[in-house]
Motif scaffolding. Structure first.
Motif: not given
Length: 79
Positions: A67-74, A76-78
């Motif tokens: 969940i943290s990896c997905v949140g960090m990816a979002v 980083t992209l936004l």
């Protein structure tokens, strides 16, 4: 001209970059432990002990790490 450029910061000084490095370290440690379990022993000194601890965190908290990896990816992209 120099004032308009963004300052270059170390990953340790920028909190988002620091969290990204920690998450990448945990994910990489967990992957390496799955590929080469004989390399990781609890009592090894130095870097291997740190990688072992990262792998244990990644194994025990895998849903939270994911969940943290997905949140960090979002983030980083936004941002």
């Amino acid at each position: 001209s120099d004032a308009s450029r963004a300052p270059h910061m170390s990953a340790l000084l920028n909190f988002q970059s620091f969290l990204t490095c920690v998450l990448l370290f945990i994910c990489t440690s967990t992957f390496l432990r799955a590929q080469r379990p004989s390399m990781f022993r609890e009592k090894k000194p130095g870097l291997f002990s740190l990688v072992y601890k990262g792998a244990v965190i990644g194994t025990r908290l895998s849903p939270w790490v994911s969940i943290s990896c997905v949140g960090m990816a979002v983030c980083t992209l936004l941002f």
